[in-house]
Write an enzyme that holds these catalytic residues in place. Structure first.
Site, PDB file in Angstrom:
ATOM      1  N   HIS A  58      53.359  33.593 -39.100  1.00  0.00           N
ATOM      2  CA  HIS A  58      52.309  33.261 -38.139  1.00  0.00           C
ATOM      3  C   HIS A  58      51.254  32.399 -38.830  1.00  0.00           C
ATOM      4  O   HIS A  58      51.118  32.416 -40.055  1.00  0.00           O
ATOM      5  CB  HIS A  58      51.665  34.534 -37.606  1.00  0.00           C
ATOM      6  N   GLU A  60      47.995  32.615 -39.070  1.00  0.00           N
ATOM      7  CA  GLU A  60      46.999  33.323 -39.875  1.00  0.00           C
ATOM      8  C   GLU A  60      47.597  33.794 -41.200  1.00  0.00           C
ATOM      9  O   GLU A  60      46.962  33.679 -42.248  1.00  0.00           O
ATOM     10  CB  GLU A  60      46.441  34.536 -39.101  1.00  0.00           C
ATOM     11  N   CYS A  88      47.357  38.490 -33.524  1.00  0.00           N
ATOM     12  CA  CYS A  88      48.262  39.573 -33.153  1.00  0.00           C
ATOM     13  C   CYS A  88      47.995  40.774 -34.066  1.00  0.00           C
ATOM     14  O   CYS A  88      47.269  40.652 -35.064  1.00  0.00           O
ATOM     15  CB  CYS A  88      49.711  39.113 -33.267  1.00  0.00           C
ATOM     16  N   CYS A  91      48.699  40.018 -37.789  1.00  0.00           N
ATOM     17  CA  CYS A  91      47.722  39.112 -38.393  1.00  0.00           C
ATOM     18  C   CYS A  91      46.360  39.782 -38.558  1.00  0.00           C
ATOM     19  O   CYS A  91      45.688  39.575 -39.569  1.00  0.00           O
ATOM     20  CB  CYS A  91      47.612  37.840 -37.566  1.00  0.00           C
TER      21      CYS A  91
END
Length: 161
Positions: A58, A60, A88, A91
């Site tokens: 992801h 992040e 999410c 993250c």
């Protein structure tokens, strides 16, 4: 440059990075950056799940990994994460583990949900206490064996992080 202008500029870079990789089918519409306490850009990254075949890639996470390497530390205290969407659960956890105390985000979790991403589903699973074993079965089968390892770590006064 003021802190506000720095954040706006960094968000623009995260959006641009996300748009480029999204259009190249590398990942979704997610970009993130790490800014230091002085408002300087440390790292910018985007989601690369599709390209890397890695569900943890992801934006992040990728930005935190880059920033850690650039700064030579796992502790990003004083830094801010700027991201195109509310992080999410994975993250958010990484952000907390990195000791980041501020996140500036664009789209809301329900905005991601509206286009088909599953963040809200995972938040609901966590809030529900992981009771639906059809989704995820958690089994504490080897606790005693693993506690030995944890006790060794503590006895050796290893670094906590």
């Amino acid at each position: 440059m003021s802190q506000d202008n720095a954040m706006k500029s960094i968000m623009s870079k995260a959006i641009c990075q996300a748009r480029n990789t999204m259009n190249d089918n590398i990942g979704g519409p997610f970009g993130a950056a790490v800014m230091d306490a002085d408002g300087n850009l440390v790292a910018v990254a985007s989601n690369s799940v599709l390209n890397d075949h890695d569900p943890t890639a992801h934006a992040e996470i990728n930005a935190i990994r880059k920033a850690g390497k650039i700064l030579g530390t796992h502790d990003l205290s004083g830094c801010t994460v700027i991201t195109t969407a509310f992080p999410c659960p994975m993250c958010l956890s990484a952000i907390i583990w990195a000791n980041v105390k501020e996140v500036i985000y664009g789209a809301r979790s329900k905005d991601a949900d509206a286009i088909g991403f599953r963040d809200q589903f995972i938040y609901d699973l966590i809030r529900g206490g992981f009771k639906d074993q059809r989704i995820l079965k958690l089994d504490e089968a080897y606790r005693d064996e693993c506690l030995t390892l944890f006790k060794e770590y503590k006895e050796k006064n290893k670094q906590l992080y």
